[in-house]
Scaffold this motif. Structure first.
Motif, PDB file in Angstrom:
ATOM      1  N   SER A  89       0.830  -1.203   0.000  1.00 39.23           N
ATOM      2  CA  SER A  89       0.000   0.000   0.000  1.00 39.23           C
ATOM      3  C   SER A  89       0.867   1.257   0.000  1.00 39.23           C
ATOM      4  CB  SER A  89      -0.978  -0.011   1.172  1.00 39.23           C
ATOM      5  OG  SER A  89      -0.463  -0.650   2.318  1.00 39.23           O
ATOM      6  N   HIS A  90       1.873   1.281  -0.887  1.00 37.45           N
ATOM      7  CA  HIS A  90       2.647   2.510  -1.062  1.00 37.45           C
ATOM      8  C   HIS A  90       1.690   3.636  -1.464  1.00 37.45           C
ATOM      9  CE1 HIS A  90       6.635   0.761  -0.649  1.00 37.45           C
ATOM     10  NE2 HIS A  90       6.269  -0.229  -1.431  1.00 37.45           N
ATOM     11  N   PRO A  91       1.851   4.836  -0.882  1.00 37.68           N
ATOM     12  CA  PRO A  91       0.902   5.915  -1.171  1.00 37.68           C
ATOM     13  C   PRO A  91       0.867   6.331  -2.644  1.00 37.68           C
ATOM     14  CG  PRO A  91       2.120   6.391   0.827  1.00 37.68           C
ATOM     15  CD  PRO A  91       2.762   5.185   0.218  1.00 37.68           C
ATOM     16  N   TYR A  92       1.990   6.202  -3.326  1.00 44.52           N
ATOM     17  CA  TYR A  92       2.017   6.528  -4.755  1.00 44.52           C
ATOM     18  C   TYR A  92       2.142   5.244  -5.571  1.00 44.52           C
ATOM     19  CZ  TYR A  92       3.238  11.491  -3.834  1.00 44.52           C
ATOM     20  OH  TYR A  92       3.253  12.808  -3.443  1.00 44.52           O
ATOM     21  N   ALA A  93       1.523   5.241  -6.772  1.00 47.23           N
ATOM     22  CA  ALA A  93       1.790   4.154  -7.718  1.00 47.23           C
ATOM     23  C   ALA A  93       3.171   4.359  -8.325  1.00 47.23           C
ATOM     24  CB  ALA A  93       0.724   4.110  -8.802  1.00 47.23           C
ATOM     25  N   VAL A  94       3.511   5.612  -8.629  1.00 49.76           N
ATOM     26  CA  VAL A  94       4.835   5.945  -9.147  1.00 49.76           C
ATOM     27  C   VAL A  94       5.381   7.123  -8.358  1.00 49.76           C
ATOM     28  CG1 VAL A  94       6.159   6.722 -11.136  1.00 49.76           C
ATOM     29  CG2 VAL A  94       4.246   5.137 -11.470  1.00 49.76           C
ATOM     30  N   LYS A  95       6.370   6.934  -7.602  1.00 51.06           N
ATOM     31  CA  LYS A  95       7.140   7.865  -6.765  1.00 51.06           C
ATOM     32  C   LYS A  95       7.480   7.089  -5.506  1.00 51.06           C
ATOM     33  CE  LYS A  95       7.365  12.454  -4.587  1.00 51.06           C
ATOM     34  NZ  LYS A  95       7.936  11.978  -3.306  1.00 51.06           N
ATOM     35  N   PRO A  96       8.757   6.886  -5.263  1.00 48.66           N
ATOM     36  CA  PRO A  96       9.151   5.988  -4.172  1.00 48.66           C
ATOM     37  C   PRO A  96       8.781   6.509  -2.784  1.00 48.66           C
ATOM     38  CG  PRO A  96      11.063   7.076  -5.155  1.00 48.66           C
ATOM     39  CD  PRO A  96       9.898   7.401  -6.027  1.00 48.66           C
ATOM     40  N   SER A  97       8.378   5.582  -1.932  1.00 46.02           N
ATOM     41  CA  SER A  97       8.208   5.903  -0.508  1.00 46.02           C
ATOM     42  C   SER A  97       9.573   6.104   0.139  1.00 46.02           C
ATOM     43  CB  SER A  97       7.485   4.758   0.227  1.00 46.02           C
ATOM     44  OG  SER A  97       6.236   4.494  -0.347  1.00 46.02           O
ATOM     45  N   GLY A  98      10.566   5.335  -0.336  1.00 43.82           N
ATOM     46  CA  GLY A  98      11.879   5.305   0.299  1.00 43.82           C
ATOM     47  C   GLY A  98      12.582   6.646   0.346  1.00 43.82           C
ATOM     48  N   THR A  99      12.452   7.440  -0.716  1.00 44.64           N
ATOM     49  CA  THR A  99      13.163   8.725  -0.720  1.00 44.64           C
ATOM     50  C   THR A  99      12.588   9.664   0.332  1.00 44.64           C
ATOM     51  OG1 THR A  99      11.716   9.441  -2.525  1.00 44.64           O
ATOM     52  CG2 THR A  99      13.902   8.637  -3.131  1.00 44.64           C
ATOM     53  N   LEU A 100      11.265   9.651   0.468  1.00 44.64           N
ATOM     54  CA  LEU A 100      10.632  10.557   1.431  1.00 44.64           C
ATOM     55  C   LEU A 100      10.948  10.120   2.864  1.00 44.64           C
ATOM     56  CD1 LEU A 100       7.138  12.068   0.759  1.00 44.64           C
ATOM     57  CD2 LEU A 100       8.156  12.025   3.024  1.00 44.64           C
ATOM     58  N   VAL A 101      10.871   8.804   3.107  1.00 42.17           N
ATOM     59  CA  VAL A 101      11.231   8.292   4.437  1.00 42.17           C
ATOM     60  C   VAL A 101      12.683   8.649   4.753  1.00 42.17           C
ATOM     61  CG1 VAL A 101      11.552   6.204   5.827  1.00 42.17           C
ATOM     62  CG2 VAL A 101       9.530   6.435   4.360  1.00 42.17           C
ATOM     63  N   ALA A 102      13.559   8.450   3.787  1.00 42.60           N
ATOM     64  CA  ALA A 102      14.987   8.734   3.975  1.00 42.60           C
ATOM     65  C   ALA A 102      15.213  10.208   4.314  1.00 42.60           C
ATOM     66  CB  ALA A 102      15.767   8.347   2.724  1.00 42.60           C
ATOM     67  N   GLU A 103      14.531  11.079   3.583  1.00 39.04           N
ATOM     68  CA  GLU A 103      14.684  12.514   3.829  1.00 39.04           C
ATOM     69  C   GLU A 103      14.207  12.882   5.240  1.00 39.04           C
ATOM     70  OE1 GLU A 103      16.202  15.726   1.929  1.00 39.04           O
ATOM     71  OE2 GLU A 103      15.005  14.657   0.446  1.00 39.04           O
ATOM     72  N   ALA A 104      13.082  12.292   5.637  1.00 41.27           N
ATOM     73  CA  ALA A 104      12.496  12.640   6.931  1.00 41.27           C
ATOM     74  C   ALA A 104      13.339  12.149   8.104  1.00 41.27           C
ATOM     75  CB  ALA A 104      11.082  12.064   7.039  1.00 41.27           C
ATOM     76  N   ILE A 105      14.019  11.030   7.946  1.00 38.52           N
ATOM     77  CA  ILE A 105      14.812  10.518   9.067  1.00 38.52           C
ATOM     78  C   ILE A 105      16.236  11.069   9.058  1.00 38.52           C
ATOM     79  CG2 ILE A 105      13.458   8.402   9.278  1.00 38.52           C
ATOM     80  CD1 ILE A 105      15.722   6.890   7.877  1.00 38.52           C
ATOM     81  N   GLY A 106      16.572  11.837   8.026  1.00 38.72           N
ATOM     82  CA  GLY A 106      17.885  12.460   7.998  1.00 38.72           C
ATOM     83  C   GLY A 106      18.964  11.618   7.345  1.00 38.72           C
ATOM     84  N   ALA A 107      18.575  10.680   6.473  1.00 32.90           N
ATOM     85  CA  ALA A 107      19.575   9.905   5.722  1.00 32.90           C
ATOM     86  C   ALA A 107      20.258  10.805   4.697  1.00 32.90           C
ATOM     87  CB  ALA A 107      18.908   8.717   5.034  1.00 32.90           C
ATOM     88  N   SER A 108      21.393  10.374   4.221  1.00 38.98           N
ATOM     89  CA  SER A 108      22.111  11.183   3.243  1.00 38.98           C
ATOM     90  C   SER A 108      21.512  10.948   1.854  1.00 38.98           C
ATOM     91  CB  SER A 108      23.591  10.791   3.235  1.00 38.98           C
ATOM     92  OG  SER A 108      23.780   9.613   2.473  1.00 38.98           O
ATOM     93  N   ASN A 109      22.052  11.627   0.856  1.00 43.97           N
ATOM     94  CA  ASN A 109      21.621  11.399  -0.524  1.00 43.97           C
ATOM     95  C   ASN A 109      22.340  10.214  -1.170  1.00 43.97           C
ATOM     96  OD1 ASN A 109      21.711  14.839  -0.404  1.00 43.97           O
ATOM     97  ND2 ASN A 109      19.802  13.774  -0.821  1.00 43.97           N
ATOM     98  N   ASP A 110      23.324   9.665  -0.452  1.00 39.77           N
ATOM     99  CA  ASP A 110      24.174   8.612  -1.039  1.00 39.77           C
ATOM    100  C   ASP A 110      23.644   7.218  -0.691  1.00 39.77           C
ATOM    101  OD1 ASP A 110      25.794  10.840  -1.597  1.00 39.77           O
ATOM    102  OD2 ASP A 110      26.773  10.638   0.339  1.00 39.77           O
ATOM    103  N   ILE A 111      22.398   6.947  -1.056  1.00 35.27           N
ATOM    104  CA  ILE A 111      21.785   5.678  -0.625  1.00 35.27           C
ATOM    105  C   ILE A 111      20.988   5.018  -1.740  1.00 35.27           C
ATOM    106  CG2 ILE A 111      21.562   6.362   1.804  1.00 35.27           C
ATOM    107  CD1 ILE A 111      18.552   6.879   1.147  1.00 35.27           C
ATOM    108  N   GLN A 112      20.679   3.713  -1.532  1.00 33.20           N
ATOM    109  CA  GLN A 112      19.652   3.024  -2.317  1.00 33.20           C
ATOM    110  C   GLN A 112      18.313   3.304  -1.629  1.00 33.20           C
ATOM    111  OE1 GLN A 112      22.655   2.409  -4.133  1.00 33.20           O
ATOM    112  NE2 GLN A 112      20.966   1.327  -5.095  1.00 33.20           N
ATOM    113  N   ALA A 113      17.267   3.498  -2.447  1.00 32.33           N
ATOM    114  CA  ALA A 113      15.984   3.825  -1.805  1.00 32.33           C
ATOM    115  C   ALA A 113      14.784   3.304  -2.606  1.00 32.33           C
ATOM    116  CB  ALA A 113      15.868   5.325  -1.583  1.00 32.33           C
ATOM    117  N   GLY A 114      14.925   2.214  -3.326  1.00 30.21           N
ATOM    118  CA  GLY A 114      13.791   1.671  -4.078  1.00 30.21           C
ATOM    119  C   GLY A 114      12.779   1.028  -3.152  1.00 30.21           C
ATOM    120  N   ASP A 115      11.549   0.939  -3.625  1.00 23.14           N
ATOM    121  CA  ASP A 115      10.502   0.267  -2.847  1.00 23.14           C
ATOM    122  C   ASP A 115      10.403  -1.197  -3.265  1.00 23.14           C
ATOM    123  OD1 ASP A 115       9.948   2.675  -1.702  1.00 23.14           O
ATOM    124  OD2 ASP A 115       8.237   3.116  -2.980  1.00 23.14           O
TER     125      ASP A 115
END
Lengths: 145, 358
Positions: free
Chosen positions: B92-118
């Motif tokens: 139940s990802h909120p978007y059909a196209v647009k990763p959940s992972g990038t938004l979660v990563a941004e909110a928790i303070g992860a860097s930009n140097d990551i894998q973030a696919g759903d």
């Protein structure tokens, strides 16, 4: 459609990322790069703990455009433990009545949906009553910067 | 790989890994099964669960993943910028196209140097992310990886799944063995093409094959994964302190466990479905968090997930002496269970978008 604005504000909206003044150590939110206390330049990131107290509040029954589906909801001015005041929705209130001085903590929630099921989802901070034991620290990321 | 026990079906990494932090999230609202039964049958009886957890109006897989991830990071005692992957498994990802992972990563303070696919594999998307995180850390590509299983499961009004389809899940920080609160000794996955449960694009609710979801689907995959794991390890059920299985209802995991030789006492501590329902991609993972809240150093745990379509991931886990100091750092799963506001069917219908606002 305000995607550039949402994008520009994402750090502060998702995780209460503000600034700390290197001259007088004031904590600043929202970030504005100039310290409101001493007027010096202040561009150092500071991650707020997310903990605070309700300073004042009101219940929105006639919600503005984009927020109708959430009405009625409570909006509060929250005095953050580090000093600044922020205006935000309260959430997950349960049966507990809201009161001035109530301890609250930041959570990241969905604020609204843009544009008739086709636009982007907008996320940001809200506050909820602190509901877990003292040594729990669920709210925010570690020190940034 | 040539040294990695070529005759074994088990997946093991050359560089040893473990769980260094875990975090649960269960929303506060509960819909009693009697509410659902009353509406569709006229009697409060017949629900397979006491109640299920329901996400609030402002919650979805992204917001719930953020809170679980923050809990896991606090327990891991690392900065989010040290993560090299933020992976969210869900149906139940909120978007059909647009990763959940990038938004979660941004909110928790992860860097930009990551894998973030759903990840998507019905109810085992979260454990699929765990296996990938173990591989990433075990290969040395990164020191830490975050794997999340989270769902706001869709139950069609009046369908049997409406009693159980619920919201919640858990996040795990996978890292090096020397920092582990739980050692990951081995994993094993068993999959086959099985049409037991599915949802076509743009359909709001899933379809399922009624009784076909049992023997050829859930039991075949869960028990195959569990049995191969035990055989390959040369262990038996009594060598384990706990077992946690995917839990679509209370009956299935108890039967699968019994078939594998486990007792109810080994299964009950991780069996949350009677009080939170089936959290789909989060189900075996949030069950595991409840076990880790009470486990002692040296305890052995077998975890087996299940995802329709179909497959199971099995994990052989062993708790280390670091568990005691770290589990107190974030809210326990019992804390989330105790934070409870009962709602009626009308409020549930509103929260889950079942009322057409025009």
């Amino acid at each position: 459609m305000e995607n550039p604005r949402y994008w520009r504000l994402k750090k502060q909206r998702y995780s209460l990322l503000g600034e700390v003044c290197p001259h007088c150590d004031s904590k600043i939110f929202p970030p504005r790069d100039i310290c409101p206390e001493c007027g010096g330049e202040a561009k150092t990131d500071f991650a707020f703990s997310g903990k605070g107290k309700v300073y004042s509040y009101t219940v929105m029954r006639d919600a503005p455009a984009g927020y109708e589906q959430n009405a009625p909801y409570t909006v509060a001015i929250v005095a953050l433990d580090e000093g600044p005041m922020v205006t935000a929705q309260l959430t997950d209130l349960g049966e507990e009545p809201v009161r001035i001085g109530m301890p609250v903590e930041m959570v990241t929630r969905k604020l609204r949906e843009d544009g008739e099921k086709k636009g982007i989802l907008v996320y940001g901070y809200k506050f909820r009553p602190i509901c877990f034991h003292e040594n729990s620290q669920p709210a925010s990321q570690g020190q940034a910067g | 790989m040539e040294k990695n026990q070529p005759a074994s079906k088990l997946l093991r990494t050359d560089r040893k890994t473990g769980i260094v932090g875990y975090g649960a999230y269960i929303p506060r609202y509960r819909l009693p099964g009697s509410e659902v039964a009353m509406l569709w049958t006229g009697s409060p009886k017949g629900s397979p669960v006491k109640e299920k957890a329901v996400a609030g109006l402002d919650e979805d897989v992204i917001t719930m993943s953020i809170e679980a991830a923050r809990n896991a990071l606090v327990r891991a005692n690392i900065d989010a910028s040290e993560l090299r992957a933020v992976w969210v498994g869900s149906e139940s990802h909120p978007y059909a196209v647009k990763p959940s992972g990038t938004l979660v990563a941004e909110a928790i303070g992860a860097s930009n140097d990551i894998q973030a696919g759903d990840w998507e594999f019905a109810c085992k998307a979260g454990t699929e992310a765990m296996v990938a995180a173990i591989a990433l850390v075990g290969s040395g590509m990164g020191r830490y990886a975050l794997a999340i299983g989270m769902d706001t499961a869709q139950g069609k009004p009046g369908d049997a799944l409406e009693y159980t389809a619920s919201s919640g899940g858990a996040a795990f920080v996978i890292g090096p063995r020397e920092e582990a609160i739980v050692n990951i000794e081995a994993t094993y996955s068993f999959v086959s093409d099985t049409p037991d449960f599915w949802r076509r694009p743009e359909q709001k609710y899933p379809e399922h094959g009624q009784r076909f979801t049992g023997d050829p689907a859930y039991f075949k995959h869960v028990e195959s994964a569990g049995r191969v794991m035990l055989e390959e390890l040369g262990m038996k059920a009594s060598d384990f302190t706990y077992a946690v299985f995917h839990q679509p209802n209370p009956r299935f995991p108890l039967k699968a466990g019994k078939d594998l030789g486990f007792t109810e006492e080994q299964i009950k501590p991780g069996l949350l479905v009677p009080v939170i329902g089936n959290t789909y991609a989060g189900a075996s993972m949030v069950g595991l968090t409840a076990i880790l809240d009470i486990a002692k150093p040296g305890d052995r745990i077998l975890q087996v997930s299940y995802g329709s379509g179909a497959g199971s991931d099995a994990f052989y886990l062993e708790v280390t002496e670091k568990i005691a100091e770290r589990r107190e750092l974030a809210p326990s799963t019992a804390d989330y269970l105790a934070r409870r506001t009962e709602i009626n069917y009308a409020t549930y219908a509103r929260f889950r978008g079942k009322i057409d606002m025009g």
